[in-house]
Design a protein around this motif. Structure first.
Motif, PDB file in Angstrom:
ATOM      1  N   GLY A  42       0.832  -1.196   0.000  1.00  0.00           N
ATOM      2  CA  GLY A  42       0.000   0.000   0.000  1.00  0.00           C
ATOM      3  C   GLY A  42       0.865   1.243   0.000  1.00  0.00           C
ATOM      4  O   GLY A  42       2.092   1.161  -0.141  1.00  0.00           O
ATOM      5  N   VAL A  43       0.238   2.401   0.168  1.00  0.00           N
ATOM      6  CA  VAL A  43       0.943   3.680   0.179  1.00  0.00           C
ATOM      7  C   VAL A  43       0.578   4.425   1.452  1.00  0.00           C
ATOM      8  O   VAL A  43      -0.598   4.645   1.731  1.00  0.00           O
ATOM      9  N   VAL A  44       1.605   4.806   2.226  1.00  0.00           N
ATOM     10  CA  VAL A  44       1.431   5.597   3.441  1.00  0.00           C
ATOM     11  C   VAL A  44       2.440   6.737   3.412  1.00  0.00           C
ATOM     12  O   VAL A  44       3.642   6.498   3.244  1.00  0.00           O
ATOM     13  N   ASP A  45       1.956   7.971   3.558  1.00  0.00           N
ATOM     14  CA  ASP A  45       2.818   9.161   3.593  1.00  0.00           C
ATOM     15  C   ASP A  45       3.786   9.203   2.411  1.00  0.00           C
ATOM     16  O   ASP A  45       4.970   9.527   2.570  1.00  0.00           O
ATOM     17  N   GLY A  46       3.300   8.839   1.229  1.00  0.00           N
ATOM     18  CA  GLY A  46       4.116   8.896   0.022  1.00  0.00           C
ATOM     19  C   GLY A  46       5.070   7.726  -0.148  1.00  0.00           C
ATOM     20  O   GLY A  46       5.807   7.658  -1.120  1.00  0.00           O
ATOM     21  N   ILE A  47       5.076   6.795   0.791  1.00  0.00           N
ATOM     22  CA  ILE A  47       5.945   5.611   0.687  1.00  0.00           C
ATOM     23  C   ILE A  47       5.101   4.455   0.183  1.00  0.00           C
ATOM     24  O   ILE A  47       4.098   4.088   0.790  1.00  0.00           O
ATOM     25  N   ARG A  48       5.516   3.896  -0.958  1.00  0.00           N
ATOM     26  CA  ARG A  48       4.781   2.801  -1.597  1.00  0.00           C
ATOM     27  C   ARG A  48       5.511   1.485  -1.326  1.00  0.00           C
ATOM     28  O   ARG A  48       6.705   1.373  -1.530  1.00  0.00           O
ATOM     29  N   MET A  49       4.740   0.488  -0.896  1.00  0.00           N
ATOM     30  CA  MET A  49       5.267  -0.862  -0.737  1.00  0.00           C
ATOM     31  C   MET A  49       4.400  -1.767  -1.596  1.00  0.00           C
ATOM     32  O   MET A  49       3.179  -1.802  -1.432  1.00  0.00           O
ATOM     33  N   GLU A  50       5.027  -2.456  -2.541  1.00  0.00           N
ATOM     34  CA  GLU A  50       4.309  -3.376  -3.418  1.00  0.00           C
ATOM     35  C   GLU A  50       4.826  -4.783  -3.201  1.00  0.00           C
ATOM     36  O   GLU A  50       6.036  -5.000  -3.133  1.00  0.00           O
ATOM     37  N   ILE A  51       3.913  -5.716  -3.096  1.00  0.00           N
ATOM     38  CA  ILE A  51       4.253  -7.121  -2.960  1.00  0.00           C
ATOM     39  C   ILE A  51       3.672  -7.836  -4.174  1.00  0.00           C
ATOM     40  O   ILE A  51       2.454  -7.855  -4.361  1.00  0.00           O
ATOM     41  N   ALA A  52       4.546  -8.393  -5.008  1.00  0.00           N
ATOM     42  CA  ALA A  52       4.090  -9.068  -6.224  1.00  0.00           C
ATOM     43  C   ALA A  52       3.130 -10.198  -5.873  1.00  0.00           C
ATOM     44  O   ALA A  52       3.352 -10.942  -4.919  1.00  0.00           O
ATOM     45  N   GLY A  53       2.043 -10.288  -6.614  1.00  0.00           N
ATOM     46  CA  GLY A  53       1.083 -11.376  -6.440  1.00  0.00           C
ATOM     47  C   GLY A  53      -0.041 -11.087  -5.462  1.00  0.00           C
ATOM     48  O   GLY A  53      -0.885 -11.949  -5.241  1.00  0.00           O
ATOM     49  N   THR A  54      -0.061  -9.882  -4.856  1.00  0.00           N
ATOM     50  CA  THR A  54      -1.102  -9.609  -3.871  1.00  0.00           C
ATOM     51  C   THR A  54      -2.307  -8.896  -4.464  1.00  0.00           C
ATOM     52  O   THR A  54      -3.413  -9.061  -3.981  1.00  0.00           O
ATOM     53  N   GLY A  55      -2.119  -8.080  -5.480  1.00  0.00           N
ATOM     54  CA  GLY A  55      -3.235  -7.346  -6.075  1.00  0.00           C
ATOM     55  C   GLY A  55      -3.687  -6.201  -5.189  1.00  0.00           C
ATOM     56  O   GLY A  55      -3.257  -6.063  -4.047  1.00  0.00           O
ATOM     57  N   THR A  56      -4.544  -5.361  -5.728  1.00  0.00           N
ATOM     58  CA  THR A  56      -5.097  -4.239  -4.978  1.00  0.00           C
ATOM     59  C   THR A  56      -6.624  -4.333  -5.035  1.00  0.00           C
ATOM     60  O   THR A  56      -7.185  -4.962  -5.926  1.00  0.00           O
ATOM     61  N   PHE A  57      -7.263  -3.692  -4.081  1.00  0.00           N
ATOM     62  CA  PHE A  57      -8.719  -3.693  -4.009  1.00  0.00           C
ATOM     63  C   PHE A  57      -9.227  -2.273  -4.134  1.00  0.00           C
ATOM     64  O   PHE A  57      -8.613  -1.341  -3.618  1.00  0.00           O
ATOM     65  N   GLN A  58     -10.364  -2.107  -4.824  1.00  0.00           N
ATOM     66  CA  GLN A  58     -10.983  -0.805  -5.035  1.00  0.00           C
ATOM     67  C   GLN A  58     -12.371  -0.790  -4.416  1.00  0.00           C
ATOM     68  O   GLN A  58     -13.059  -1.815  -4.409  1.00  0.00           O
ATOM     69  N   LYS A  59     -12.790   0.368  -3.940  1.00  0.00           N
ATOM     70  CA  LYS A  59     -14.137   0.541  -3.381  1.00  0.00           C
ATOM     71  C   LYS A  59     -15.175   0.085  -4.418  1.00  0.00           C
ATOM     72  O   LYS A  59     -15.009   0.303  -5.608  1.00  0.00           O
ATOM     73  N   ASP A  60     -16.222  -0.564  -3.959  1.00  0.00           N
ATOM     74  CA  ASP A  60     -17.344  -1.073  -4.758  1.00  0.00           C
ATOM     75  C   ASP A  60     -16.986  -2.271  -5.628  1.00  0.00           C
ATOM     76  O   ASP A  60     -17.806  -2.713  -6.430  1.00  0.00           O
TER      77      ASP A  60
END
Length: 181
Positions: free
Chosen positions: A88-106
């Motif tokens: 995720g992204v907190v205070d401009g710092i992005r951490m990405e973990i391959a294979g986890t995907g992201t979720f969007q509202k709705d």
């Protein structure tokens, strides 16, 4: 002079490697049957909200996902369930973990969840335990697994069967009926 040039070259090479981004995730392929057996909670519903936060030690960012449950197939999920996704992204710092995907509202999905190393629920098998719902050209709800080359679906008899390569989705009702068996 040669010695100085060699030191500068080594520093340049080291700096190049130290700022590189490496993306790798080792993933054990899981069938629907294995996902089901290894999941404490299986739910169908919609993402209500997401919020990325540092863990207590500030060594890892997790996105906290609030999920409104429309249908529960396993576990004691109430009307909502929260699960964590690494990254995720907190205070401009992005951490990405391959294979986890992201979720969007709705976003509507069927999720296979299990307790992770944090003690909180997470998507089992990374994106293998996530099946997003969409409408096809005829307005019928279908599911699609994000990380699978060919969708695996439960057949009417409850046996795991692979869909053909040209069949990129499975009917939501058929998939849910298979989970109920």
């Amino acid at each position: 002079m040669f010695r100085i040039a060699s030191c500068v070259l080594l520093l340049f090479v080291f700096a190049s490697f130290s700022t590189s981004t490496v993306h790798a995730t080792t993933l054990e392929p899981l069938s629907i049957e294995e996902l089901s057996q290894r999941s404490s909670t299986i739910v169908h519903g919609t993402v209500v909200s997401t919020q990325a936060k540092w863990n207590e030690a500030k060594t890892m960012i997790f996105t906290h996902v609030q999920f409104e449950v429309a249908d529960s197939f396993r576990g004691s999920a109430g009307s909502q369930v929260e699960f964590l996704v690494p990254g995720g992204v907190v205070d401009g710092i992005r951490m990405e973990i391959a294979g986890t995907g992201t979720f969007q509202k709705d976003q509507e999905s069927i999720l296979f969840l299990a307790p992770g190393g944090t003690g909180k629920l997470h998507v089992n098998g990374l994106t293998q335990g996530r099946f997003d719902v969409f409408e096809d050209d005829d307005g019928r709800k279908q599911i699609r697994g994000l990380a699978l080359d060919a969708i695996q679906a439960l057949s009417p008899g409850g046996v795991v069967a692979s869909a053909s390569a040209d069949q990129q989705s499975v009917s939501l009702d058929e998939f849910k009926n298979g989970l109920r068996k």
